[in-house]
Design an enzyme around this catalytic site. Structure first.
Site, PDB file in Angstrom:
ATOM      1  N   ARG A  73       0.832  -1.206   0.000  1.00 39.40           N
ATOM      2  CA  ARG A  73       0.000   0.000   0.000  1.00 39.40           C
ATOM      3  C   ARG A  73       0.863   1.252   0.000  1.00 39.40           C
ATOM      4  O   ARG A  73       1.978   1.257   0.526  1.00 39.40           O
ATOM      5  CB  ARG A  73      -0.894   0.056   1.248  1.00 39.40           C
ATOM      6  CG  ARG A  73      -1.831  -1.126   1.416  1.00 39.40           C
ATOM      7  CD  ARG A  73      -2.928  -1.138   0.373  1.00 39.40           C
ATOM      8  NE  ARG A  73      -3.858  -2.224   0.589  1.00 39.40           N
ATOM      9  CZ  ARG A  73      -3.758  -3.427   0.029  1.00 39.40           C
ATOM     10  NH1 ARG A  73      -2.773  -3.708  -0.780  1.00 39.40           N
ATOM     11  NH2 ARG A  73      -4.664  -4.362   0.273  1.00 39.40           N
ATOM     12  N   ASP A  90       4.050  -3.061   3.136  1.00 37.71           N
ATOM     13  CA  ASP A  90       3.176  -4.223   3.176  1.00 37.71           C
ATOM     14  C   ASP A  90       2.620  -4.281   4.593  1.00 37.71           C
ATOM     15  O   ASP A  90       3.296  -4.718   5.507  1.00 37.71           O
ATOM     16  CB  ASP A  90       3.983  -5.484   2.856  1.00 37.71           C
ATOM     17  CG  ASP A  90       3.159  -6.759   2.903  1.00 37.71           C
ATOM     18  OD1 ASP A  90       2.006  -6.721   3.380  1.00 37.71           O
ATOM     19  OD2 ASP A  90       3.674  -7.792   2.475  1.00 37.71           O
ATOM     20  N   TYR A  91       1.405  -3.802   4.786  1.00 35.67           N
ATOM     21  CA  TYR A  91       0.898  -3.698   6.160  1.00 35.67           C
ATOM     22  C   TYR A  91      -0.037  -4.815   6.575  1.00 35.67           C
ATOM     23  O   TYR A  91      -0.681  -4.724   7.610  1.00 35.67           O
ATOM     24  CB  TYR A  91       0.281  -2.318   6.429  1.00 35.67           C
ATOM     25  CG  TYR A  91      -1.061  -2.000   5.785  1.00 35.67           C
ATOM     26  CD1 TYR A  91      -1.123  -1.136   4.714  1.00 35.67           C
ATOM     27  CD2 TYR A  91      -2.250  -2.525   6.274  1.00 35.67           C
ATOM     28  CE1 TYR A  91      -2.336  -0.810   4.151  1.00 35.67           C
ATOM     29  CE2 TYR A  91      -3.460  -2.202   5.706  1.00 35.67           C
ATOM     30  CZ  TYR A  91      -3.498  -1.333   4.650  1.00 35.67           C
ATOM     31  OH  TYR A  91      -4.699  -0.998   4.092  1.00 35.67           O
ATOM     32  N   HIS A  92      -0.113  -5.875   5.831  1.00 33.73           N
ATOM     33  CA  HIS A  92      -0.967  -6.998   6.248  1.00 33.73           C
ATOM     34  C   HIS A  92      -0.132  -8.122   6.796  1.00 33.73           C
ATOM     35  O   HIS A  92       0.931  -8.410   6.429  1.00 33.73           O
ATOM     36  CB  HIS A  92      -1.812  -7.521   5.080  1.00 33.73           C
ATOM     37  CG  HIS A  92      -2.941  -6.579   4.767  1.00 33.73           C
ATOM     38  ND1 HIS A  92      -2.896  -5.693   3.732  1.00 33.73           N
ATOM     39  CD2 HIS A  92      -4.127  -6.389   5.370  1.00 33.73           C
ATOM     40  CE1 HIS A  92      -4.026  -5.012   3.703  1.00 33.73           C
ATOM     41  NE2 HIS A  92      -4.796  -5.407   4.686  1.00 33.73           N
TER      42      HIS A  92
END
Length: 92
Positions: A73, A90-92
């Protein structure tokens, strides 16, 4: 206008075109997203089909995200009419 960055690689990419700090396969989309973000004056202007603009929650209330690819993101906030704290992760 983009006023500040959190991610040094995305800042360098924006300012010079260097892909050293980003995934090169994301370069074309990031270029498009950063170009639009640089002229945007409010988050809603990033609501482009396929970008999946959404507001963030918890520790990132007041920030927004658009999808780059997979879990990656581009995130940002706005102060007045300027984008600030632009990040790429990448925040997941």
């Amino acid at each position: 206008m983009i006023r500040s960055f959190r991610h040094k690689g995305i800042e360098k990419f924006f300012r010079t075109g260097s892909k050293a700090g980003i995934q090169s396969r994301h370069a074309a989309k990031l270029n498009e997203q950063l170009t639009v973000l640089n002229i945007a004056t409010k988050p809603e202007q990033m609501n482009i089909p396929g970008w999946q603009l959404h507001a963030l929650t918890a520790d990132l209330v007041g920030h927004w995200a658009v999808s780059v690819n997979g879990n990656w993101r581009l995130t940002f906030a706005f102060e007045d009419e300027d984008a600030v704290l632009v990040d790429y992760w990448d925040y997941h």
